[in-house]
Design an enzyme around this catalytic site. Sequence first.
Site, PDB file in Angstrom:
ATOM      1  N   HIS A  56     -28.080  11.891 -15.041  1.00 64.56           N
ATOM      2  CA  HIS A  56     -29.137  11.794 -16.144  1.00 64.56           C
ATOM      3  C   HIS A  56     -28.406  12.734 -17.387  1.00 64.56           C
ATOM      4  O   HIS A  56     -29.304  14.035 -17.048  1.00 64.56           O
ATOM      5  CB  HIS A  56     -30.433  11.164 -16.153  1.00 64.56           C
ATOM      6  CG  HIS A  56     -30.661  10.953 -17.828  1.00 64.56           C
ATOM      7  ND1 HIS A  56     -31.370   9.845 -18.240  1.00 64.56           N
ATOM      8  CD2 HIS A  56     -30.593  11.688 -18.706  1.00 64.56           C
ATOM      9  CE1 HIS A  56     -31.503   9.633 -19.372  1.00 64.56           C
ATOM     10  NE2 HIS A  56     -31.061  11.157 -20.029  1.00 64.56           N
ATOM     11  N   ASN A  90     -32.058   6.117 -24.665  1.00 62.97           N
ATOM     12  CA  ASN A  90     -30.946   7.273 -24.090  1.00 62.97           C
ATOM     13  C   ASN A  90     -30.137   7.713 -23.301  1.00 62.97           C
ATOM     14  O   ASN A  90     -30.405   6.576 -21.890  1.00 62.97           O
ATOM     15  CB  ASN A  90     -32.153   8.177 -23.332  1.00 62.97           C
ATOM     16  CG  ASN A  90     -33.348   8.884 -24.540  1.00 62.97           C
ATOM     17  OD1 ASN A  90     -33.092   8.220 -25.386  1.00 62.97           O
ATOM     18  ND2 ASN A  90     -35.122   8.891 -23.639  1.00 62.97           N
ATOM     19  N   ASP A  95     -28.048  -0.095 -16.513  1.00 62.36           N
ATOM     20  CA  ASP A  95     -29.372   0.258 -17.115  1.00 62.36           C
ATOM     21  C   ASP A  95     -30.723   0.001 -17.661  1.00 62.36           C
ATOM     22  O   ASP A  95     -30.949   0.316 -18.639  1.00 62.36           O
ATOM     23  CB  ASP A  95     -29.378   1.555 -17.741  1.00 62.36           C
ATOM     24  CG  ASP A  95     -29.951   2.752 -18.341  1.00 62.36           C
ATOM     25  OD1 ASP A  95     -30.547   2.856 -17.770  1.00 62.36           O
ATOM     26  OD2 ASP A  95     -30.334   3.597 -19.425  1.00 62.36           O
TER      27      ASP A  95
HETATM   28  O1  DOR Z   1     -33.199   4.686 -22.187  1.00 61.90           O
HETATM   29  C1  DOR Z   1     -33.628   4.962 -21.320  1.00 61.90           C
HETATM   30  N1  DOR Z   1     -34.572   4.757 -20.739  1.00 61.90           N
HETATM   31  N2  DOR Z   1     -32.471   5.925 -20.610  1.00 61.90           N
HETATM   32  C2  DOR Z   1     -33.217   7.064 -19.576  1.00 61.90           C
HETATM   33  O2  DOR Z   1     -32.906   7.097 -19.074  1.00 61.90           O
HETATM   34  C3  DOR Z   1     -33.976   5.644 -19.181  1.00 61.90           C
HETATM   35  C4  DOR Z   1     -34.794   4.015 -19.528  1.00 61.90           C
HETATM   36  C5  DOR Z   1     -36.405   4.034 -19.109  1.00 61.90           C
HETATM   37  O3  DOR Z   1     -36.777   4.677 -18.361  1.00 61.90           O
HETATM   38  O4  DOR Z   1     -36.396   3.503 -19.812  1.00 61.90           O
HETATM   39 ZN    ZN Z   2     -30.688   8.161 -17.974  1.00 58.44          ZN
END
Ligand code: DOR
Ligand code: ZN
Length: 429
Positions: A180, A279, A306
Amino acid sequence: MGKKLIRGARVIDPACGRDEPCELLLEGGLIAAVGHDLPAEGAQTINAAGLVAAPGLVDMHTHMREPGFEDKETIATGTAAAARGGVTSILAMANTCPVIDRPERVADFYNRAMRSAKVRAYTVGAVSLGMQGKEITDVEDLLSAGAAALSDDGVPLMNAEIMREALIRMKPSGLPILSHSEDGDLVRAGVMNEGALSRKLGYKGRPAVAEELLLVRDGMLAADVGGYVHVCHVSTKGSVDYIRRMKAAGIHVTAETCPQYFTLTEEEIEKQGAMAKVNPPLRTRADVEAILEGLEDGTLDCIITDHAPHTAEEKARELPKAPSGMVGLETSLALSLTVLHHQLGWPLMKVLRAMSTAPAGILQLDAGSLRVGAPADIVLFDPEETWTVRPEAFASKGRNTPFAGWELKGRVRCTVVGGETVYDAEAAR
Ligand code: DOR
Ligand code: ZN
């Protein structure tokens, strides 16, 4: 295990370059034959006229939230969402509670998956204990317990010494560390892409260079020790440029992106607020163009979701307090087909390769192929059917999608895992 004959489909197998109308015979959970006029005795016939039959999708970046955050998702609901999306193998990230950082927790995941998963479910193991970035996990034991890769995804792994050692200790397996890539100091408290829009809206930003900095670091570390790093959810033009250069230099690096990064820009934050918070963040039009180019020329190897479910209550908070992430399992194929195939004219084979054969290769999974003897993991979809995204109809507990109301072209009709139907659009109606 019932025998099945899939008839009338256009069979596309990126693993061997096949793209032709033919039949698939499934027996004993495996693909028994691919060809014409296959023996149908004793087989249940699936009429797939007008549909494409392809290897089930492999989503190497999802968050199943179990154990610990079952209000957001469970392995049962997350894998039901996968089945609806044509995804037959998922890789779950380790940022559960507790974190999957010990072999017993890897084993616990597989026990849970055995009881409730509707598709093949794999877990990663964390790189650092508790994902705290302070102490490395027992890499070899995690792999022996069945971790399909290692990652601290969810939080940036800022400790280069741990990353370096993990890359070294992963080498015998040939599997990657999934990075990440966001510099934790540069993105702290940032809620959206840093730039003119974040300044206008008065939000702290997450600069593109934060992503680029960490992926270049990880590429350098991989080069130094002869290790393998896979860059998660690439979102910036600079990242694509750096990855392209690292690959040209012979560094063992692969990379993924998600539909949100080739369809949406930071402007969604203004329109949709926390629903568009993720993210790394949604970026600019120039970044979107670069992501598309990176996918086109193979700099970016695969498309993953994701899939990051959160509750409606969490996503209703004001932007800085809402969690990051969006669901994706039930929209990824349709978004990819709509944009890459229908709008940009890419061959179906190219889109499907990025969603099945390529990620299967990265994880060394026996998936992403329709060769005789392969597991009978198959998606049947209608590339022309249009439908409207209705989050309330999702199998996922997470309804947090920025694509609600979008009309998409390409719809999953049936998903088969190990020869068994795990999703049937007719039955689901
Ligand atoms: O937006 C995100 N949510 N990015 C991540 O890397 C983790 C993820 C989450 O676990 O909610
Ligand atoms: Zn991530």
